[in-house]
Structures are given as C-alpha cells and as structure tokens.
Design a protein around this motif. Sequence first.
Motif, short mmCIF file in Angstrom:
data_model
loop_
_atom_site.label_atom_id
_atom_site.label_comp_id
_atom_site.label_asym_id
_atom_site.label_seq_id
_atom_site.Cartn_x
_atom_site.Cartn_y
_atom_site.Cartn_z
N MET A 1 48.48 7.51 42.17
CA MET A 1 47.39 6.81 41.77
C MET A 1 47.52 5.73 42.60
SD MET A 1 46.01 6.27 39.03
CE MET A 1 47.06 7.02 37.83
N ILE A 2 46.55 5.87 42.81
CA ILE A 2 45.52 4.55 43.67
C ILE A 2 44.63 3.30 42.52
CG2 ILE A 2 43.19 3.45 44.98
CD1 ILE A 2 42.87 6.87 46.14
N LYS A 3 45.52 2.29 42.43
CA LYS A 3 45.00 0.83 42.48
C LYS A 3 43.61 0.24 42.49
CE LYS A 3 49.14 -1.57 42.04
NZ LYS A 3 49.97 -2.07 41.88
N GLU A 24 38.38 9.97 37.25
CA GLU A 24 39.54 10.05 38.22
C GLU A 24 40.84 10.33 37.69
OE1 GLU A 24 37.64 11.99 41.22
OE2 GLU A 24 36.01 10.98 39.78
N SER A 25 41.72 11.03 37.53
CA SER A 25 43.17 11.49 37.06
C SER A 25 43.55 10.41 38.28
CB SER A 25 43.38 12.36 36.93
OG SER A 25 43.49 13.36 38.37
N ASP A 26 43.29 9.87 39.54
CA ASP A 26 44.31 9.80 40.69
C ASP A 26 44.06 8.64 40.96
OD1 ASP A 26 41.40 10.53 41.58
OD2 ASP A 26 42.82 10.50 44.40
N ILE A 27 42.81 7.37 40.03
CA ILE A 27 42.30 6.37 40.65
C ILE A 27 42.84 5.30 38.81
CG2 ILE A 27 40.97 4.95 41.14
CD1 ILE A 27 39.21 7.17 42.42
N HIS A 28 42.91 4.17 38.81
CA HIS A 28 42.99 3.53 38.37
C HIS A 28 42.44 2.09 38.54
CE1 HIS A 28 44.68 1.54 34.25
NE2 HIS A 28 45.99 0.73 35.75
N ARG A 116 38.90 7.24 47.93
CA ARG A 116 40.91 7.56 48.90
C ARG A 116 40.79 7.53 50.13
NH1 ARG A 116 37.59 11.63 44.70
NH2 ARG A 116 39.29 11.75 42.65
#
Length: 201
Positions: A1-3, A24-28, A116
């Motif tokens: 997860m990218i904060k 986006e599932s990998d970005i928070h 990313r």
Amino acid sequence: MIKVLLAEDMHMIRAALTALLRLESDIHVVAEVTRGDEIVPRALQTEPDVAIVDIDLPVVDGITAAAELRARRPQTRILVLTAMGQPGQVRRALHHGIEAFLVKDAPGDRLADAIRRTAAGLRVLDPELVAAAMEYGESPLTQRETTVLREAARGASAEEIAQRLHLSTGTVRNYLTGAITKTGARNKIDAIRIAQDAGWL
C-alpha cells in the motif's frame, strides 16, 4: 500500500484527486492539507510514501515546503503538481532536488501511475516541461534584492521590510527599484510576478 499526503488548497481539485485515488487498491490518502506550512508536520505524523504538492499553496509555497520535507523526511518522495505556464518554478524545484512532476491538466489515469513511479524512486518528468524550465536563466537579482522582493510578495510594506531586515526604508526602496529594473517590470507587483514565474523567489 502506497501512503499519500495530498497538499492542494482548492477544495474541488483536492476532493477530485482524493476520489480518483480511492479507486486504486494500492494507494491510500493518509492526509490532506491546504497550506504549505502544514505539509511537514502532517508528514511527520502520517509518514506518507509520496507527498503530492501543488506549487501554489498559501502561507508557504509548495516548493519551499517540499524542500523542507525532503530535508526533514527524505524517505517521503515528492510529486509536484504544476502548470505548463510555470517552467521557472519547475527549474526552482529541480534545483532543490525534486525529480517528479505532473502537469495539472494531464489525463486522470496518469496520476496513479505517476504516484507508483515516484514511490518506486523513479523520475517523473514531462520533457516539454523540463525543456521550458531550462530556458530560464539564473536570477539577475542579488541575494538582498531577492530577500526584499520575497518579503514584498508576502505583503510587507517597505517600512515593515526595513524593520525585519534591519535596514533603512530608503535602502529597501532602492533594492525594490533594482529588482524592478533587473526583471524588466513595470512596478513592484509586476516584478514579483515575473520573479515568481521564473522561479527566482
């Protein structure tokens, strides 16, 4: 997860960017701020992987805040949002070691990709933007003229600047006149605009 920390003072743009990133599932998005002076404190609290920073922020401009963040928390990568009309500011950001830029009118799908790539430590540079930035020369202003013009840009009067810098009011006015002449400006406001667009302040 990218904060991600998002620094953008315009509510609608900030809300749109946040909504886009929620897809986006990998970005928070872990923090949202509206002023440049809020970036470092919130980043130290939330420890984001990437800070998305608009250049035009109130109180402290985005590049100044980004440079401070880079010094205080180098593990947070910085992605600067800019407009094609601000090549001088890009040059200033490059001077501070910031290597990721996204043009504000870029297609929405490029934002997640840029995040990313920035998080991975890659450069995100628009060739046209960098070429335009390189066209700007070094600042013709002396260090003192730059300081005085920067204070004027914050709304300080000649008298206030003189008090802050321990100078006479006449000396401050001379520095302002020098800055106006060297930038080819019509007046103080025009000199501030020219210097800011060129990334000299």
